[in-house]
Motif scaffolding. Sequence first.
Motif, short mmCIF file in Angstrom:
data_model
loop_
_atom_site.label_atom_id
_atom_site.label_comp_id
_atom_site.label_asym_id
_atom_site.label_seq_id
_atom_site.Cartn_x
_atom_site.Cartn_y
_atom_site.Cartn_z
N ASP A 115 -18.17 -33.56 44.86
CA ASP A 115 -19.36 -33.77 44.05
C ASP A 115 -18.99 -34.22 42.64
N TRP A 170 -16.13 -38.55 22.55
CA TRP A 170 -16.20 -37.28 23.24
C TRP A 170 -15.06 -37.22 24.24
N ILE A 224 -9.55 -36.67 29.10
CA ILE A 224 -9.95 -38.07 29.04
C ILE A 224 -10.93 -38.28 27.90
N PHE B 157 -20.66 -41.78 38.16
CA PHE B 157 -19.95 -40.74 37.41
C PHE B 157 -20.39 -40.73 35.96
N ALA B 158 -20.33 -39.55 35.39
CA ALA B 158 -20.70 -39.38 33.98
C ALA B 158 -19.49 -39.66 33.11
N VAL B 159 -19.17 -40.95 32.99
CA VAL B 159 -17.99 -41.34 32.24
C VAL B 159 -18.35 -42.46 31.26
N SER B 160 -17.46 -42.71 30.36
CA SER B 160 -17.67 -43.75 29.38
C SER B 160 -17.63 -45.13 30.05
N ILE B 162 -16.25 -47.72 29.15
CA ILE B 162 -14.97 -48.41 29.00
C ILE B 162 -14.07 -48.21 30.20
N LEU B 163 -14.36 -47.21 31.01
CA LEU B 163 -13.50 -46.93 32.16
C LEU B 163 -13.82 -47.80 33.36
N ILE B 194 -23.21 -39.38 41.87
CA ILE B 194 -22.45 -38.29 42.46
C ILE B 194 -22.45 -37.08 41.53
N ASN B 195 -22.30 -37.35 40.23
CA ASN B 195 -22.38 -36.27 39.24
C ASN B 195 -23.85 -36.05 38.84
N SER B 199 -26.70 -36.79 33.08
CA SER B 199 -25.44 -37.03 32.35
C SER B 199 -24.89 -38.41 32.67
N LEU B 203 -24.27 -40.96 29.63
CA LEU B 203 -22.92 -41.20 29.13
C LEU B 203 -22.38 -42.57 29.52
N THR B 318 -12.82 -42.81 40.44
CA THR B 318 -13.15 -42.27 39.12
C THR B 318 -12.32 -42.88 38.00
N GLY B 320 -10.15 -43.05 35.00
CA GLY B 320 -9.99 -42.08 33.93
C GLY B 320 -9.14 -42.62 32.80
#
Lengths: 439, 381
Positions: A115, A170, A224, B157-160, B162-163, B194-195, B199, B203, B318, B320
């Motif tokens: 998940d 962040w 990260i 995914f809750a990522v920036s 830039i990834l 998925i997340n 968020s 994000l 993902t 990272g």
Amino acid sequence: MPQANLKSSIKQSIISMIIIGLLIFISIALFNEQFEFNPAVKILASKLNLPPTTMQVDLLTSSKTDLPSLPQTNLSENKLSSGVVEKKLESIIRLIQPFEPLSAPEFFDNATLSDKIDGKAELYLPAGFKSLSCQRFKLNTIKVTTNSDSNKTVDLSKSSPQTNTDPDLWIELFIYDMTLSDNSFAVFSRQRRENSTTTSIAQYSYQTENALFFVHGHFYIEIIASSASSDAVKSMSDLAKVFINDHPNLEPKKMDVPDLFPTKAIDKDNLGLNLQKNSLNIDKNSLILDKDSITLITSDAFGFEKFDNIYTASYTLNGISATAFISKRASIEEAATLAQEYSKFLINFGGKPVELKEHSIGSKNNSIDSKEGLTNSKIAKVFYGVEIMDTFEFVFSSGIYLAGVRETESLETANSLANQLYAQIAVNSKDSKKIEGKN
Amino acid sequence: MERDKIDQSKIDQGKNENANQTDINRNENSNQIDINRRQFLSRSIRTGVAVASVGAVGYLFHDPKGSSTSSINLNVDHVTSLKSINSDSGKDNSNSTQSSDIWTIPDFSIPEQAGKLAIVRGEDRTKTLEAALKALGGIDKFIKDGDVVLIKVNAAFAVSPILSATTHPDILSKMIRICYNAGAKKVKVTDNPINDPASCFLLTGIEAATKQNGAELILPRDEYFKNLTLQNGRLIKEWPVLKTPFDGVTKLISMAPIKDHHRSGASMILKNGYGLLGGRRNIFHQDIHTIIAELARMVKSTLVVLDGTNTMMTNGPTGGSLSDLKPTHTLIVGTDPVAVDSFGSTLLGKTHQDLPHLIQASAAGVGTVDYLSLKPIILAI
């Protein structure tokens, strides 16, 4: 008769009241429990050695060594000017300035790991994964009013080593509990990025422009950042130090097997082995090991399900690349059996046995049915060479060690590296008595 | 005689009292409760009401989802193997309380625009998008006045941003503006990440890109899903699929980045359909290529945009680290998702042969892996 009924009904009523009272009590308890913090979090908190209560950050007044002397934030509830109490988020790590939680902590186990990281979960699950704790943090600039001039505000962050020039920065912290340090190293090494920089923050650690990865005992940590900057690098480092300092006494992983990967060419004259000189005669500077490439594969190495706990390392020999592998097995017989089975596995996938050079290790007995490698020694139990898909693979057992070479286009390179590997095992192995045939 | 009658009545009364006393004694000794039928019924009803009330209160407190970090679609029966799914005809007795009325995702493809493919090389994804659409004849070939456009992004995914693990907000912004300029009445953006969805959209910058350009962001909610059965599908049977965002939609655009994927080998346009599935969809990882191929049959887009400006070469999906990315500086836009993905695989250093789901989708008639046969327009800016 009415008198008798009254007595009985009083008794009944009392019992009924007791039962109803019990039910009401249960209802109230359930009602309260619904609004309590997830008890599973408390359990995980205890496993992470965090305060066992509701994971309120327990700030230390004294900094640990190597940490910058940063002022700390009181994370109790803040009263806003409107009088509304703002409840702070809990944290999975002790917070120091200028970090504060950006989102609530998240926790995942075997059933829910995907998940969070989707298909990558399959890298962790068979490698002893136990739990993942993660959380996002932001960095803030702190402003205080000085005593000397109450009208003047001072940006405290400028006086501290930590400055934050990117207000949108962040950081997300991932704490993987892999149960054992071998496992944490395995997932660390399997994902090692190229063009990364080794850091001194932990025995096994590296960083890239926006991320920091390291092993601390049975934990594998990823930090990260949302952007690449000096602030990001500094922040990740500080966060890592907090975690390491708060989890002391986690033994660094002792890797005895990787010590068996030769770092320089071995001269056979120093070994007393009855091998033709040329089999080990390579230029000392021609053998180059990429130490950062050392990887632990915990299961299904090279597509062979019986290959577990295999260390691999990338080499360049006279400019030609090759991969060496070593694994410590439970017994001499197991090492020998696995070597034989792996060679059969390769043959079944279209490999062809290789004719080994005279006086190379195992050259006199390179049949897959043979169990004796050398005629002059019982050191190498079995030795096989296979050509498959235009590359060469050598696999042998030496005492309790299973080892070999793969992914090289040059038979000469495979042969030379295998010899070097065998020699290194013979020199460095702690179980030398077993290797010498004194089983 | 009257006295005799009175005396007799007193005697009778006394006898009755004695009899009653006897009864009382008898009742006390036998512990029997002597109540009449009315009293019994009254007490029974009151007891029943009390029990039912407690049960009702308990039901109100019942949390079918349980404790979980995922907020979407988790009140499902736990299915532990694909075998059990297939044996139960793929039923996912999940949160979907919707009826199992048959529904399908409409076919949004435009037959006249079939087989169109543009490959544009450049560093600026907004400019490469403009160039690609122009090469295909302009956006008005695809979006007409009054269209309601749904853009299916990858916000997994809750990522920036830039990834490059999610649809980049810059290219989304551009596409939304292009759609409105072409006369679209409304543009909607959605995904089932998925997340945690909130968020993810925040994000990744997708939420801001959507709202700043006047589009509607639709976060997935339980009631937005409805069970769907794909005709001749082996896996997608009575499975919750995101339906509500499609309401009133006339055109569908799929936008995704090019990523390595630990399980499937790659995550591109076809894999983007995974974001329409609900339930415990990770069960499909056991047969990942088949599910992707079925998703390809399930979702027929008007246009697909595959962003290879920065390709995630390793550690997908993902990523990272920025070091996972390679600046491949390529944008692929087309109407054949299989062909688009087939070319996209080359940017990952692979071919369609390395991605069985492409071959399966091609065999199912969704598109062709031979992207060259479509005579793609190749540009560099």
